[in-house]
Design an enzyme around this catalytic site. Structure first.
Site, short mmCIF file in Angstrom:
data_model
loop_
_atom_site.label_atom_id
_atom_site.label_comp_id
_atom_site.label_asym_id
_atom_site.label_seq_id
_atom_site.Cartn_x
_atom_site.Cartn_y
_atom_site.Cartn_z
N GLU A 103 0.97 -1.12 0.00
CA GLU A 103 -0.02 0.00 -0.01
C GLU A 103 0.90 1.10 -0.04
OE1 GLU A 103 -2.60 0.00 3.39
OE2 GLU A 103 -3.16 -2.12 2.93
N CYS A 352 -2.20 2.22 7.68
CA CYS A 352 -1.36 1.01 6.79
C CYS A 352 -1.70 -0.30 6.90
CB CYS A 352 0.10 1.46 7.12
SG CYS A 352 0.77 0.89 8.28
N1 SAH Z 1 8.01 -0.27 10.99
C1 SAH Z 1 7.96 1.69 11.19
C2 SAH Z 1 7.38 1.96 9.97
C3 SAH Z 1 5.87 1.43 9.80
S1 SAH Z 1 4.67 1.87 11.05
C4 SAH Z 1 7.75 2.01 12.59
O1 SAH Z 1 7.61 1.26 13.37
O2 SAH Z 1 7.94 3.10 12.64
C5 SAH Z 1 4.34 3.80 10.96
C6 SAH Z 1 3.97 4.18 12.11
O3 SAH Z 1 2.41 3.97 12.31
C7 SAH Z 1 4.62 3.68 13.34
O4 SAH Z 1 4.61 4.74 14.21
C8 SAH Z 1 3.45 2.64 13.85
O5 SAH Z 1 3.75 2.23 15.31
C9 SAH Z 1 2.09 3.07 13.53
N2 SAH Z 1 1.02 2.39 13.49
C10 SAH Z 1 0.79 1.30 13.32
N3 SAH Z 1 -0.32 0.81 13.48
C11 SAH Z 1 -0.88 1.76 13.69
C12 SAH Z 1 -2.39 1.83 14.33
N4 SAH Z 1 -3.06 0.91 14.19
N5 SAH Z 1 -2.76 2.80 14.79
C13 SAH Z 1 -1.87 3.95 14.79
N6 SAH Z 1 -0.56 4.12 14.40
C14 SAH Z 1 -0.29 2.84 13.83
#
Ligand code: SAH
Length: 379
Positions: A103, A352
């Site tokens: 995505e 995401c």
């Molecule tokens: N792996 C990396 C980048 C991808 S996730 C990381 O952990 O930073 C990108 C961001 O979205 C991260 O801060 C992650 O913790 C957050 N994230 C993932 N799932 C989420 C959700 N359901 N609600 C809010 N933020 C979320």
């Protein structure tokens, strides 16, 4: 005969991806193929506009054939596109050459279009609140596939993309070499020419990766997904914390800032009853202040608060408005700047991993010959 055939098919498999090549590598290849070096600078900008070599008539048939014999070319294909009626956010489900999907989301800001790209097919970090990690990691994305998301979105929208955040599916520092190659490619003047200062990379905190990154001399913005102030709370929602605890992670952040002079921003996802109390906020301010600041100097600290996007499989609930405001106030009263992230694309489920998951569920039985998202998880 069999050997010969096997030899040939090996060769086929070893074709390099054209979109992953740098200008210098292409120059070398053209010379080794008995062609003029300047061809590389003819090819590269057209590739980065999303054209296939077959569409570049100015290359001539002979060069096109030589390229096809040495390289594979594939741009992510738009499998699904959702456009938010509220704010114009565009969410893409892109199909890759092997049928897997990732995505990307394009958000429209006053300062330009920002794309959020994926770095892996799936993710193996196992954060409990995140949809992207539910089926684990299938594979890394190549540099060309990372770049391809930006090129394909820009081509589809017909508008320039000026900012990139690596916050989609996957953990960028778990795909280190391809991510670094991508960053250099996307910054290249002859290509998309996106400045490093317009690029953010978010990590759950892989310390070795952070240490390597500080040596690369890439003035991008680093974001740390912290989500908790102490090891107990963090390990309960982010398994990676059992390997790299909060203190070690913040120590690496301090070192990164000292080395690069680039400030780091912190992401904090607020989950009701898990990490969103005022007590958690006070602890967070204390731990950030004590690791990253002295009385007279230190890193300016900014925390991005993100009420969790609810994912049906996780059962986590987002914090209420009151709790978010109280958390923010508690941080600010201890000198930490905190903002609540504005939610874009709320009508298209833009957080995401969710679109890919929905597509995977729909396409449980792939039919031959169709461009399928391969299901990578037993449900
Ligand atoms: N792996 C990396 C980048 C991808 S996730 C990381 O952990 O930073 C990108 C961001 O979205 C991260 O801060 C992650 O913790 C957050 N994230 C993932 N799932 C989420 C959700 N359901 N609600 C809010 N933020 C979320």
């Amino acid at each position: 005969m069999t050997e010969l055939l096997e030899g040939n098919s090996m060769e086929q498999n070893e074709k390099k991806e054209l979109l992953s090549q740098t200008v210098e590598e292409l120059e070398e290849w053209f010379l080794s193929a008995g062609e003029a070096k300047y061809r590389a600078k003819q090819l590269f900008p057209q590739l980065h506009k999303g054209l296939s070599p077959q569409q570049m008539s100015n290359l001539g048939k002979r060069v096109q054939e030589k390229l096809a014999a040495s390289f594979s070319w594939h741009l992510p294909v738009v499998e699904q596109k959702l456009v938010s009626a509220i704010d114009g956010t565009v969410k893409y489900l892109f199909g890759l050459a092997d049928g897997h999907c990732v995505e990307s989301v394009v958000m429209k800001y006053e300062h330009g279009n920002t794309i959020c790209i994926s770095s892996q097919v799936g993710c193996r970090m196992g954060c409990k609140f995140c949809a992207s990690t539910i089926g684990g990691r299938v594979r890394d994305l190549s540099a060309g596939e990372l770049l391809g998301q930006v090129i394909a979105a820009q081509k589809d929208m017909g508008e320039r993309i000026s900012n990139i955040v690596m916050m989609g599916i996957g953990e960028p520092l778990d795909n280190y070499d391809n991510v670094i190659r991508f960053l250099r490619l996307v910054n290249c003047e002859e290509g998309l020419n996106i400045g490093y200062r317009h690029i953010s990379l978010s990590t759950c905190g892989l310390i070795e990766g952070i240490r390597r990154l500080q040596e690369e001399d890439l003035p991008i913005t680093l974001s740390i997904s912290l989500h908790a102030p102490d090891d107990e709370t963090r390990s309960a929602i982010m398994p990676i914390n059992k390997k790299y605890g909060v203190s070690a992670l913040l120590g690496a952040c301090k070192e990164y800032f000292a080395h690069t002079g680039r400030k780091i921003s912190f992401e904090y996802t607020l989950i009701a009853g898990k990490n969103d109390s005022v007590e958690n906020a006070r602890k967070l301010a204390d731990v950030l202040n004590s690791h990253l600041r002295t009385r007279t100097e230190g890193m300016p600290i900014h925390v991005n608060l993100i009420p969790v996007n609810e994912v049906s499989e996780t059962g986590f609930r987002r914090s209420g408005r009151e709790a978010v405001a109280a958390f923010q106030r508690a941080l600010e009263s201890k000198g930490i700047r905190a903002t609540v992230r504005r939610k874009l694309g709320s009508d298209i489920n833009a957080s995401c991993g969710q679109l890919r998951r929905a597509a995977m569920k729909e396409k449980q039985t792939p039919k031959q010959g169709e461009n399928q998202c391969i299901t990578d998880t037993a449900e």
